[in-house]
Design a protein around this motif. Structure first.
Motif, PDB file in Angstrom:
ATOM      1  N   GLY A 258       9.299 -19.500 -22.549  1.00 24.30           N
ATOM      2  CA  GLY A 258       9.764 -20.562 -21.661  1.00 24.30           C
ATOM      3  C   GLY A 258       9.788 -20.195 -20.199  1.00 24.30           C
ATOM      4  O   GLY A 258      10.517 -20.816 -19.412  1.00 24.30           O
ATOM      5  N   ILE A 259       9.002 -19.215 -19.811  1.00 21.58           N
ATOM      6  CA  ILE A 259       8.954 -18.784 -18.409  1.00 21.58           C
ATOM      7  C   ILE A 259       7.812 -19.504 -17.711  1.00 21.58           C
ATOM      8  O   ILE A 259       6.653 -19.428 -18.142  1.00 21.58           O
ATOM      9  CB  ILE A 259       8.762 -17.260 -18.303  1.00 21.58           C
ATOM     10  N   ASP A 260       8.111 -20.201 -16.628  1.00 23.37           N
ATOM     11  CA  ASP A 260       7.110 -20.889 -15.818  1.00 23.37           C
ATOM     12  C   ASP A 260       6.735 -19.977 -14.656  1.00 23.37           C
ATOM     13  O   ASP A 260       7.550 -19.744 -13.756  1.00 23.37           O
ATOM     14  CB  ASP A 260       7.682 -22.216 -15.297  1.00 23.37           C
ATOM     15  N   GLY A 261       5.522 -19.456 -14.685  1.00 20.03           N
ATOM     16  CA  GLY A 261       5.141 -18.536 -13.618  1.00 20.03           C
ATOM     17  C   GLY A 261       3.653 -18.309 -13.548  1.00 20.03           C
ATOM     18  O   GLY A 261       2.877 -18.809 -14.370  1.00 20.03           O
ATOM     19  N   ASP A 262       3.252 -17.541 -12.551  1.00 23.37           N
ATOM     20  CA  ASP A 262       1.849 -17.210 -12.314  1.00 23.37           C
ATOM     21  C   ASP A 262       1.714 -15.701 -12.193  1.00 23.37           C
ATOM     22  O   ASP A 262       2.620 -15.015 -11.684  1.00 23.37           O
ATOM     23  CB  ASP A 262       1.344 -17.848 -11.014  1.00 23.37           C
ATOM     24  N   VAL A 263       0.567 -15.194 -12.626  1.00 18.94           N
ATOM     25  CA  VAL A 263       0.245 -13.773 -12.507  1.00 18.94           C
ATOM     26  C   VAL A 263      -0.984 -13.650 -11.618  1.00 18.94           C
ATOM     27  O   VAL A 263      -1.984 -14.340 -11.834  1.00 18.94           O
ATOM     28  CB  VAL A 263      -0.034 -13.145 -13.886  1.00 18.94           C
ATOM     29  N   TYR A 264      -0.908 -12.774 -10.623  1.00 17.07           N
ATOM     30  CA  TYR A 264      -2.058 -12.563  -9.740  1.00 17.07           C
ATOM     31  C   TYR A 264      -2.031 -11.116  -9.250  1.00 17.07           C
ATOM     32  O   TYR A 264      -1.974 -10.823  -8.056  1.00 17.07           O
ATOM     33  CB  TYR A 264      -2.081 -13.563  -8.583  1.00 17.07           C
ATOM     34  N   SER A 265      -2.095 -10.203 -10.227  1.00 16.48           N
ATOM     35  CA  SER A 265      -2.057  -8.775  -9.940  1.00 16.48           C
ATOM     36  C   SER A 265      -3.458  -8.274  -9.587  1.00 16.48           C
ATOM     37  O   SER A 265      -4.464  -8.895  -9.928  1.00 16.48           O
ATOM     38  CB  SER A 265      -1.503  -8.016 -11.146  1.00 16.48           C
ATOM     39  N   HIS A 266      -3.508  -7.112  -8.943  1.00 16.38           N
ATOM     40  CA  HIS A 266      -4.799  -6.619  -8.474  1.00 16.38           C
ATOM     41  C   HIS A 266      -4.783  -5.105  -8.323  1.00 16.38           C
ATOM     42  O   HIS A 266      -3.726  -4.501  -8.095  1.00 16.38           O
ATOM     43  CB  HIS A 266      -5.164  -7.266  -7.134  1.00 16.38           C
ATOM     44  N   PRO A 267      -5.965  -4.470  -8.431  1.00 17.60           N
ATOM     45  CA  PRO A 267      -6.043  -3.029  -8.172  1.00 17.60           C
ATOM     46  C   PRO A 267      -5.685  -2.730  -6.728  1.00 17.60           C
ATOM     47  O   PRO A 267      -5.834  -3.565  -5.835  1.00 17.60           O
ATOM     48  CB  PRO A 267      -7.517  -2.696  -8.457  1.00 17.60           C
ATOM     49  N   ILE A 268      -5.221  -1.508  -6.525  1.00 20.72           N
ATOM     50  CA  ILE A 268      -4.891  -1.068  -5.171  1.00 20.72           C
ATOM     51  C   ILE A 268      -5.213   0.413  -5.056  1.00 20.72           C
ATOM     52  O   ILE A 268      -5.109   1.166  -6.031  1.00 20.72           O
ATOM     53  CB  ILE A 268      -3.412  -1.342  -4.841  1.00 20.72           C
ATOM     54  N   GLY A 269      -5.644   0.832  -3.888  1.00 23.45           N
ATOM     55  CA  GLY A 269      -5.996   2.238  -3.689  1.00 23.45           C
ATOM     56  C   GLY A 269      -6.585   2.413  -2.312  1.00 23.45           C
ATOM     57  O   GLY A 269      -5.878   2.355  -1.305  1.00 23.45           O
ATOM     58  N   TYR A 270      -7.920   2.618  -2.232  1.00 17.42           N
ATOM     59  CA  TYR A 270      -8.558   2.688  -0.923  1.00 17.42           C
ATOM     60  C   TYR A 270      -8.388   1.380  -0.155  1.00 17.42           C
ATOM     61  O   TYR A 270      -8.334   1.371   1.072  1.00 17.42           O
ATOM     62  CB  TYR A 270     -10.053   2.952  -1.080  1.00 17.42           C
TER      63      TYR A 270
END
Length: 440
Positions: free
Chosen positions: A347-359
Motif C-alpha cells: 500500500g505504499i504510493d511512491g516512485d523509484v529513480y535510483s542510479h549508479p554513482i561514481g566518476y
C-alpha cells in the motif's frame, strides 16, 4: 570539518597534491586488476579511446593522469588485452602517465607540418593494430549511454580511414565503457563512505539554527549556504544544491504525471514547514548524491506531526524493498518492477529513480527508473546490475497527512549505497528521523 578516509591518517577532503597521488594509484590498480576482466566480459581485445583537447570522451577523462585537466591536442589511448593482462599505450604528442609511449611525435616528413603530424599519429595507431592483431576493436559509440558515446564524428572518420581493412573489426565498446565507469575499487568505496559522511554533516549544519533563522531565512539562502560551505571545505558540488519547502495549505502540483512541491524556492522558512535538500559533492574524482529532510517545529511541538513521521517510515520501507530488489544479475528495469510491485503490495504510493554513482553523479550503469519514467527506461534500464558498484538509492513516497487536513506530501530520500559480494551497505547510514529545527 573532516572525516576519516580510506587511510585513517588522511582526511576528506585531501590536499590537491595528495588527491592526485591517490587517484593515480587507483588508476594503476584499476588497469591491472579491473580492466582485464571487463575486457574479457565484453569480448574486446583492443579498446581505442580518443579525444581532443576540450572535447574529451567522458571515458578518456577517467584514464588520464590526475594532473591532466583535459586531453592534450589529440590524445589516443590503446588498451590491448593479452595473456599477460592489459597493455596501456598512448599515441600522444606528450607522455600520458602510466601509458607506454607509442609515438614520439615525429612526423617522418620534412617541414613537420600539422597535417604531417596528424598523419603520423594515425599511422602509429594503424601500426599498433597490425602488430596486436585484435579480433574485436572496441570504440566508444553507444545509443543508450551518453557516457559511452564519446567518440566524435570526426575522430571516428579519421580512425576508420587510418585502420583501412581493420576497420571491419570495430565494435561498440558500450558494455566495456559502462563496466569501466561503474566498477568501484574497495578503496574507492571507502572514500565514498567518507564523502557521504561529509555530505551528511554539511546537511545537518545547514538544517540548524546556525544557518536557518525561522521567519527570515529563505530556502534559496540555505541552498547557497550549502554550496559555499562545500567550496570552503575544499570540495565542489557537481550540481547546484536545492532546498524545497512543503507546508500545510500549499498542495502539491502535477508535473508530467507526478506531484511536486509548489512552495517557491525563495520562500521564507516558517514554523511547520517540511524542508528537503538535494546535494552532491565531488572529491577524488568521485561524486555523492544525497537527499534529506527537516521539520520546523511549531511552538509547543517536540516532534514532527505523526502524519509526517508515517510518511518518512513509508519512505524507509520503500528503501528496504528497493535495496532487497537490487541484486546482481537483474536489469535496472527488473529491479524497478520488483521494488514497485513490493511497495504496491504494502500500500505504499511512491516512485523509484535510483542510479549508479561514481566518476559521474548520474553514472553509467543500469537506470532504475526515472522520476517521470516509472514503467522502465528503454536501453539504459536493460543493463544488468553488477557487484562492486555504487548507487544513489533515490526514491519518493506520497502520503496524506491528517494534521495537514489530509494534504498529500511528497517525501524524497536519497542515500549512497555500495553493492559488493557481501551485499548492499549504506555508505553512511540512512535518515530514519527528521532533522528538527526550533521555531525560533
Amino acid at each position: 570539518m573532516s572525516l576519516v578516509a580510506p587511510d585513517p591518517t588522511r582526511t576528506v577532503p585531501l590536499p590537491l597534491r595528495d588527491q592526485a597521488d591517490v587517484r593515480d594509484r587507483w588508476l594503476t590498480q584499476r588497469l591491472l586488476d579491473v580492466l582485464p576482466g571487463l575486457m574479457d566480459r565484453a569480448g574486446i581485445d583492443l579498446w581505442i579511446v580518443v579525444g581532443r583537447e576540450y572535447n574529451e570522451d567522458p571515458v578518456l577523462a577517467t584514464l588520464l593522469p590526475a594532473t591532466w585537466l583535459s586531453a592534450r591536442r589529440r590524445t589516443i589511448l590503446l588498451l590491448h588485452r593479452s595473456d599477460d593482462g592489459v597493455t596501456p599505450a598512448a599515441v600522444s604528442r606528450y607522455p600520458v602517465g602510466q601509458f607506454l609511449p607509442a609515438w614520439t611525435g615525429d612526423t617522418g616528413d620534412t617541414g613537420d607540418t600539422a597535417d604531417a603530424g596528424e598523419r603520423a599519429q594515425w599511422a602509429e595507431v594503424r601500426r599498433f593494430v597490425e602488430q596486436a592483431g585484435p579480433r574485436r576493436i572496441g570504440i566508444d559509440v553507444s545509443e543508450h549511454f551518453a557516457l559511452g558515446d564519446g567518440l566524435s564524428h570526426t575522430e571516428h572518420r579519421l580512425l576508420t580511414e587510418a585502420l583501412g581493412p581493420y576497420a571491419d573489426r570495430l565494435v561498440s565498446a558500450e558494455q566495456l565503457a559502462v563496466g569501466w565507469l561503474e566498477t568501484r575499487l574497495p578503496e574507492e568505496i571507502a572514500a565514498l563512505r567518507a564523502m557521504n559522511r561529509l555530505a551528511h554533516e554539511v546537511i545537518a549544519e545547514a538544517f540548524s539554527p546556525v544557518v536557518v533563522t525561522v521567519g527570515t531565512t529563505t530556502a534559496l539562502d540555505v541552498a547557497w549556504w550549502i554550496r559555499q560551505r562545500f567550496h570552503d571545505l575544499g570540495v565542489e558540488p557537481w550540481f547546484q544544491p536545492s532546498v524545497l519547502l512543503q507546508r500545510a495549505g500549499v498542495p502539491l502540483v502535477e508535473d508530467r504525471g507526478t506531484l511536486l512541491p509548489a512552495v517557491p524556492y525563495d520562500a521564507v522558512v516558517r514554523p511547520g514547514d517540511l524542508l528537503h535538500c538535494d546535494v552532491g559533492l565531488s572529491s577524488l574524482g568521485l561524486r555523492t548524491d544525497t537527499q534529506r529532510n527537516a521539520y520546523v517545529l511549531r511552538p509547543g511541538e517536540t516532534a514532527a506531526p505523526a502524519g509526517l513521521r508515517a510518511a518518512l517510515a513509508a519512505a524507509n520501507r520503500m528503501q528496504e524493498l528497493t535495496a532487497a530488489a537490487l541484486v546482481p544479475g537483474r536489469t535496472g528495469n527488473e529491479v524497478l518492477s520488483v521494488a514497485r510491485a513490493a511497495a504496491a503490495a504494502e500500500g505504499i504510493d511512491g516512485d523509484v529513480y535510483s542510479h549508479p554513482i561514481g566518476y559521474h553523479g548520474h553514472g553509467a550503469g543500469p537506470a532504475i527508473g526515472q522520476w517521470d519514467q516509472q514503467e522502465g527506461v528503454p536501453g539504459a534500464g536493460d543493463h544488468p546490475v553488477h557487484a562492486d558498484t555504487a548507487y544513489a538509492l533515490e526514491l519518493a513516497v506520497r502520503r496524506p497527512v491528517p494534521e495537514w487536513d489530509d494534504q498529500c506530501v511528497r517525501l524524497g530520500l536519497e542515500e549512497g549505497v555500495a553493492l559488493t559480494a557481501a551485499g548492499l551497505e549504506y555508505l553512511d547510514g540512512r535518515q530514519t528521523e527528521f532533522i528538527l529545527l526550533p521555531a525560533g
